[in-house]
Design a protein around this motif. Structure first.
Motif, PDB file in Angstrom:
ATOM      1  N   LEU A   1       0.838  -1.202   0.000  1.00  0.00           N
ATOM      2  CA  LEU A   1       0.000   0.000   0.000  1.00  0.00           C
ATOM      3  C   LEU A   1       0.872   1.250   0.000  1.00  0.00           C
ATOM      4  CD1 LEU A   1      -3.127   0.288   0.118  1.00  0.00           C
ATOM      5  CD2 LEU A   1      -2.872   0.751   2.563  1.00  0.00           C
ATOM      6  N   VAL A   2       1.869   1.272   0.858  1.00  0.00           N
ATOM      7  CA  VAL A   2       2.776   2.417   0.939  1.00  0.00           C
ATOM      8  C   VAL A   2       3.559   2.577  -0.360  1.00  0.00           C
ATOM      9  CG1 VAL A   2       4.865   3.267   2.073  1.00  0.00           C
ATOM     10  CG2 VAL A   2       2.946   2.436   3.451  1.00  0.00           C
ATOM     11  N   ALA A   3       4.016   1.463  -0.935  1.00  0.00           N
ATOM     12  CA  ALA A   3       4.789   1.526  -2.175  1.00  0.00           C
ATOM     13  C   ALA A   3       3.953   2.056  -3.337  1.00  0.00           C
ATOM     14  CB  ALA A   3       5.341   0.149  -2.510  1.00  0.00           C
ATOM     15  N   ALA A   4       2.645   1.852  -3.278  1.00  0.00           N
ATOM     16  CA  ALA A   4       1.766   2.282  -4.369  1.00  0.00           C
ATOM     17  C   ALA A   4       1.308   3.731  -4.219  1.00  0.00           C
ATOM     18  CB  ALA A   4       0.546   1.368  -4.432  1.00  0.00           C
ATOM     19  N   LEU A   5       1.722   4.400  -3.158  1.00  0.00           N
ATOM     20  CA  LEU A   5       1.212   5.751  -2.877  1.00  0.00           C
ATOM     21  C   LEU A   5       1.697   6.786  -3.890  1.00  0.00           C
ATOM     22  CD1 LEU A   5      -0.559   7.200  -0.796  1.00  0.00           C
ATOM     23  CD2 LEU A   5       1.481   7.559   0.601  1.00  0.00           C
ATOM     24  N   HIS A   6       2.920   6.602  -4.431  1.00  0.00           N
ATOM     25  CA  HIS A   6       3.488   7.552  -5.387  1.00  0.00           C
ATOM     26  C   HIS A   6       3.930   6.826  -6.650  1.00  0.00           C
ATOM     27  CE1 HIS A   6       4.115   9.623  -1.475  1.00  0.00           C
ATOM     28  NE2 HIS A   6       3.872  10.713  -2.184  1.00  0.00           N
ATOM     29  N   ASP A   7       3.937   7.580  -7.766  1.00  0.00           N
ATOM     30  CA  ASP A   7       4.489   7.016  -8.994  1.00  0.00           C
ATOM     31  C   ASP A   7       5.966   7.379  -9.114  1.00  0.00           C
ATOM     32  OD1 ASP A   7       4.688   9.646  -9.951  1.00  0.00           O
ATOM     33  OD2 ASP A   7       2.924   9.492 -11.242  1.00  0.00           O
ATOM     34  N   ALA A   8       6.564   7.082 -10.253  1.00  0.00           N
ATOM     35  CA  ALA A   8       7.999   7.300 -10.430  1.00  0.00           C
ATOM     36  C   ALA A   8       8.383   8.775 -10.392  1.00  0.00           C
ATOM     37  CB  ALA A   8       8.452   6.681 -11.749  1.00  0.00           C
ATOM     38  N   ASP A   9       7.430   9.681 -10.662  1.00  0.00           N
ATOM     39  CA  ASP A   9       7.684  11.118 -10.614  1.00  0.00           C
ATOM     40  C   ASP A   9       7.296  11.725  -9.273  1.00  0.00           C
ATOM     41  OD1 ASP A   9       8.729  11.354 -13.199  1.00  0.00           O
ATOM     42  OD2 ASP A   9       6.721  11.453 -14.070  1.00  0.00           O
ATOM     43  N   ARG A  10       7.061  10.879  -8.290  1.00  0.00           N
ATOM     44  CA  ARG A  10       6.680  11.298  -6.941  1.00  0.00           C
ATOM     45  C   ARG A  10       5.344  12.032  -6.918  1.00  0.00           C
ATOM     46  NH1 ARG A  10       8.379   8.440  -3.164  1.00  0.00           N
ATOM     47  NH2 ARG A  10       7.870  10.115  -1.708  1.00  0.00           N
ATOM     48  N   ARG A  11       4.508  11.776  -7.918  1.00  0.00           N
ATOM     49  CA  ARG A  11       3.143  12.264  -7.878  1.00  0.00           C
ATOM     50  C   ARG A  11       2.301  11.272  -7.087  1.00  0.00           C
ATOM     51  NH1 ARG A  11       0.851  16.065 -11.128  1.00  0.00           N
ATOM     52  NH2 ARG A  11      -1.055  14.816 -11.386  1.00  0.00           N
ATOM     53  N   VAL A  12       1.337  11.775  -6.357  1.00  0.00           N
ATOM     54  CA  VAL A  12       0.447  10.896  -5.603  1.00  0.00           C
ATOM     55  C   VAL A  12      -0.379  10.092  -6.602  1.00  0.00           C
ATOM     56  CG1 VAL A  12      -1.393  10.783  -3.894  1.00  0.00           C
ATOM     57  CG2 VAL A  12       0.398  12.527  -3.694  1.00  0.00           C
ATOM     58  N   ALA A  13      -0.366   8.780  -6.452  1.00  0.00           N
ATOM     59  CA  ALA A  13      -0.948   7.882  -7.460  1.00  0.00           C
ATOM     60  C   ALA A  13      -2.393   7.505  -7.163  1.00  0.00           C
ATOM     61  CB  ALA A  13      -0.087   6.626  -7.575  1.00  0.00           C
ATOM     62  N   ILE A  14      -3.031   8.212  -6.263  1.00  0.00           N
ATOM     63  CA  ILE A  14      -4.433   7.928  -5.948  1.00  0.00           C
ATOM     64  C   ILE A  14      -5.320   8.559  -7.015  1.00  0.00           C
ATOM     65  CG2 ILE A  14      -6.279   8.316  -4.265  1.00  0.00           C
ATOM     66  CD1 ILE A  14      -4.056   8.485  -2.110  1.00  0.00           C
ATOM     67  N   PRO A  15      -6.110   7.792  -7.732  1.00  0.00           N
ATOM     68  CA  PRO A  15      -6.973   8.366  -8.774  1.00  0.00           C
ATOM     69  C   PRO A  15      -7.876   9.471  -8.207  1.00  0.00           C
ATOM     70  CG  PRO A  15      -6.941   5.979  -8.957  1.00  0.00           C
ATOM     71  CD  PRO A  15      -6.240   6.320  -7.675  1.00  0.00           C
ATOM     72  N   GLY A  16      -7.938  10.589  -8.904  1.00  0.00           N
ATOM     73  CA  GLY A  16      -8.776  11.700  -8.480  1.00  0.00           C
ATOM     74  C   GLY A  16      -8.142  12.627  -7.474  1.00  0.00           C
ATOM     75  N   PHE A  17      -6.923  12.314  -7.014  1.00  0.00           N
ATOM     76  CA  PHE A  17      -6.298  13.108  -5.961  1.00  0.00           C
ATOM     77  C   PHE A  17      -6.091  14.564  -6.396  1.00  0.00           C
ATOM     78  CE2 PHE A  17      -2.495  14.681  -3.694  1.00  0.00           C
ATOM     79  CZ  PHE A  17      -2.914  14.519  -2.388  1.00  0.00           C
ATOM     80  N   TYR A  18      -5.748  14.785  -7.643  1.00  0.00           N
ATOM     81  CA  TYR A  18      -5.444  16.139  -8.112  1.00  0.00           C
ATOM     82  C   TYR A  18      -6.661  16.858  -8.704  1.00  0.00           C
ATOM     83  CZ  TYR A  18      -0.543  14.919  -7.451  1.00  0.00           C
ATOM     84  OH  TYR A  18       0.665  14.546  -6.903  1.00  0.00           O
ATOM     85  N   ASP A  19      -7.831  16.248  -8.614  1.00  0.00           N
ATOM     86  CA  ASP A  19      -9.031  16.891  -9.161  1.00  0.00           C
ATOM     87  C   ASP A  19      -9.254  18.252  -8.501  1.00  0.00           C
ATOM     88  OD1 ASP A  19      -9.374  14.646 -10.650  1.00  0.00           O
ATOM     89  OD2 ASP A  19     -11.171  13.929  -9.616  1.00  0.00           O
ATOM     90  N   GLY A  20      -9.403  19.279  -9.326  1.00  0.00           N
ATOM     91  CA  GLY A  20      -9.717  20.612  -8.816  1.00  0.00           C
ATOM     92  C   GLY A  20      -8.543  21.431  -8.351  1.00  0.00           C
ATOM     93  N   VAL A  21      -7.342  20.863  -8.301  1.00  0.00           N
ATOM     94  CA  VAL A  21      -6.183  21.590  -7.784  1.00  0.00           C
ATOM     95  C   VAL A  21      -5.975  22.893  -8.563  1.00  0.00           C
ATOM     96  CG1 VAL A  21      -3.655  21.568  -7.674  1.00  0.00           C
ATOM     97  CG2 VAL A  21      -4.959  19.616  -6.826  1.00  0.00           C
ATOM     98  N   VAL A  22      -5.870  24.004  -7.829  1.00  0.00           N
ATOM     99  CA  VAL A  22      -5.579  25.300  -8.448  1.00  0.00           C
ATOM    100  C   VAL A  22      -4.083  25.339  -8.763  1.00  0.00           C
ATOM    101  CG1 VAL A  22      -5.532  27.800  -8.126  1.00  0.00           C
ATOM    102  CG2 VAL A  22      -7.471  26.466  -7.271  1.00  0.00           C
ATOM    103  N   GLU A  23      -3.765  25.332 -10.035  1.00  0.00           N
ATOM    104  CA  GLU A  23      -2.368  25.280 -10.448  1.00  0.00           C
ATOM    105  C   GLU A  23      -1.692  26.639 -10.300  1.00  0.00           C
ATOM    106  OE1 GLU A  23      -0.887  22.550 -11.212  1.00  0.00           O
ATOM    107  OE2 GLU A  23      -2.586  21.190 -11.513  1.00  0.00           O
ATOM    108  N   LEU A  24      -0.409  26.619 -10.063  1.00  0.00           N
ATOM    109  CA  LEU A  24       0.376  27.851 -10.013  1.00  0.00           C
ATOM    110  C   LEU A  24       0.398  28.517 -11.383  1.00  0.00           C
ATOM    111  CD1 LEU A  24       3.420  26.610  -7.952  1.00  0.00           C
ATOM    112  CD2 LEU A  24       2.057  28.617  -7.368  1.00  0.00           C
ATOM    113  N   THR A  25       0.274  29.837 -11.386  1.00  0.00           N
ATOM    114  CA  THR A  25       0.477  30.572 -12.627  1.00  0.00           C
ATOM    115  C   THR A  25       1.971  30.819 -12.807  1.00  0.00           C
ATOM    116  OG1 THR A  25       0.341  32.752 -11.578  1.00  0.00           O
ATOM    117  CG2 THR A  25      -1.737  31.736 -12.283  1.00  0.00           C
ATOM    118  N   GLU A  26       2.350  31.163 -14.026  1.00  0.00           N
ATOM    119  CA  GLU A  26       3.752  31.485 -14.268  1.00  0.00           C
ATOM    120  C   GLU A  26       4.185  32.683 -13.434  1.00  0.00           C
ATOM    121  OE1 GLU A  26       6.154  29.799 -15.867  1.00  0.00           O
ATOM    122  OE2 GLU A  26       4.572  28.280 -15.931  1.00  0.00           O
ATOM    123  N   ARG A  27       3.301  33.660 -13.254  1.00  0.00           N
ATOM    124  CA  ARG A  27       3.655  34.832 -12.446  1.00  0.00           C
ATOM    125  C   ARG A  27       3.907  34.447 -10.996  1.00  0.00           C
ATOM    126  NH1 ARG A  27       6.741  38.580 -11.655  1.00  0.00           N
ATOM    127  NH2 ARG A  27       5.973  40.502 -10.696  1.00  0.00           N
TER     128      ARG A  27
END
Length: 487
Positions: A246-272
């Motif tokens: 379970l712990v090993a599956a928490l992140h992918d190779a790019d250290r992104r959280v691998a839980i489906p839907g986890f990033y839904d709605g995230v307000v992304e940083l603007t370039e500014r």
């Protein structure tokens, strides 16, 4: 942002007023700091109440026509509420939040001075609560009086309210209920948090947001008791194996959280926003030294500051199960456990997040393993758009006080600010003058007296600036961070 300067006459009056009343202000602050309002110590509950009563009396003396001690539910510790109406029909309402309880402290912990006997050395006042948070609450008392002296008003240019909590250092267990119960009286256009800090003494900054936090414990159950690994190993599910998978599956190779839907709605940083973070004098090697770590790690494509301020995260706080004593014990354990915590950012919905965790665990766990998930509550994130008129007022006022460009930060941690945002429906802003060397929660906590005076001065300019720009700015603000003018 290039601060619109207050007239020289206003600046002269504000600075002269602060100078004239500085000694009395510090004497009063020292008197308050002598009250050991340690909320975590049941034996000092009476001192927390004495602190609240002291502050309410001092706010009345300052000029607030309403200053009350509010009890909390379940025998909790008291907060202080104060209100000073503007008298102007179109004045915005500002609620200032802080806390009057403090962390435990004792001379034997390693303090160079008595923690509850304020001591001034080399322009610094040492005492528990000097920075966190009594000093940063108290600068508003002199600030509002300097504001009145400079403007000739008999009441602030905004409808000014204060809510000063007594349980923040104990996790604010009763704060959300208190805010809900008094929502009508706390109603505000803007919430101003004075329980934060700046990048450094020579780099004044304004914080624009805090991450939220949610945590859970996952318990995994296999055989009804520990069983022999020779007789049954390799033939039945092992809860400790499941915890590791379970712990090993928490992140992918790019250290992104691998839980489906986890990033839904995230307000992304603007370039500014990324450019603004990059302007800060960040020394990654020094930061690693503070972290006592040998390397950085995190989501690919983001800098260290972006990772800790503006990206959601998942961390394993603990994992255990089976035999952990000396020597070996050849068993398949009956159970194993994992504690996880998640830092959330603007746009993430806590309820949907919890549903995503549940679905993810269900998909990961092997048949034959029973599991339980216990969520321990959550704090929502908060984020102020860079072009919000109230934020611009804070930046202008700080720029006037510090006489230099004000930069922007966020906080990686979490706090009760989101409760105010959620219940009151008002944007949250931050105004603090503490610096990392102030030693919050540590020995020898202190506040820089020069910076404390800058906090007073910022507060003195802020209310008139906010009142002046509020009505115009309401028609101009956006729903998310924008390309704010910062040069």
């Amino acid at each position: 942002m290039s601060p619109a300067e207050a007239p020289d006459s206003v600046v002269r009056v504000v600075r002269a007023y602060i100078d004239q009343h500085r000694a009395a202000f510090l004497d009063d602050l020292a008197e308050w700091l002598r009250i050991p309002s340690v909320s975590a110590d049941p034996e000092r509950a009476g001192e927390v109440r004495r602190s609240a009563e002291w502050l309410a009396a001092k706010l009345s003396e300052t000029g607030f026509p309403v200053a009350e001690v509010w009890d909390t539910e379940k025998g909790g510790l008291p907060a202080v509420f104060a209100e000073w109406p503007s008298g102007d029909a179109d004045a915005p309402t500002v609620l200032v939040y802080g806390h009057h309880d403090v962390q435990p402290a004792a001379r034997e912990d390693g303090w160079a001075t008595e923690p509850f006997e304020p001591t001034i050395v080399d322009g610094r006042m040492y005492a528990r609560g000097a920075a966190d948070d009594k000093g940063q609450v108290f600068f508003h008392t002199l600030g509002v009086r300097a504001h009145l002296a400079a403007t000739g008003r008999t009441a602030p240019a905004v409808n000014l309210k204060l809510l000063i909590e007594g349980e923040e250092e104990s996790g604010s267990p009763n704060f959300a209920a208190l805010v809900r119960r008094h929502a009508d009286r706390l109603a505000a256009d803007v919430v101003m948090i004075s329980d934060t800090g700046m990048w450094g003494e020579t780099t004044p900054t304004v914080c624009t947001g805090m991450r939220g936090v949610a945590d859970c414990e996952i318990s995994l159950y296999g055989p009804g008791t520990d069983i022999h690994s020779g007789s049954f190993g390799g033939a039945v599910p092992n809860p400790a194996d499941e915890a590791a998978r379970l712990v090993a599956a928490l992140h992918d190779a790019d250290r992104r959280v691998a839980i489906p839907g986890f990033y839904d709605g995230v307000v992304e940083l603007t370039e500014r926003e990324r450019e603004l973070f990059a302007e800060l004098p960040f020394d990654e090697d020094a930061w690693l030294g503070v972290a006592k770590s040998h390397a950085t790690q995190g989501e690919a494509g983001f800098s260290t500051l972006e990772r800790i301020w503006a990206r959601p995260t998942a961390e394993v706080n603990g994992i255990w199960g089976g035999y952990t004593g000396p020597g070996g014990k050849t068993i398949i354990p009956a159970e194993a456990h994992v504690k996880l915590s998640f830092r959330l950012v603007a746009g993430q919905d806590v309820d949907k997040f919890q549903q995503s965790i549940g679905a993810w665990v269900a998909a990961q766990v092997t048949p034959g393993i029973r599991y339980e998930i216990e969520f321990r509550g959550a704090t929502r994130p908060c984020l102020t758009p860079l072009d919000h008129p109230a934020l611009q007022s804070v930046v202008r006022s700080m720029g006037q006080a510090f006489e230099q460009k004000i930069r922007f930060t966020r906080e990686g941690g979490s706090g009760p600010a989101a409760d105010l945002q959620d219940v009151l429906g008002a944007p949250v802003l931050f105004l603090g003058i503490s610096v990392p060397s102030d030693g919050w929660h540590s020995i020898n906590e202190k506040v820089e007296l020069a910076l404390l005076a800058k906090g007073v001065e910022t507060s003195a300019y802020l209310w008139a600036d906010l009142a002046e720009h509020w009505a115009v700015g309401q028609g101009q603000q956006s729903d998310r961070p924008s390309q704010a003018r910062t040069n």
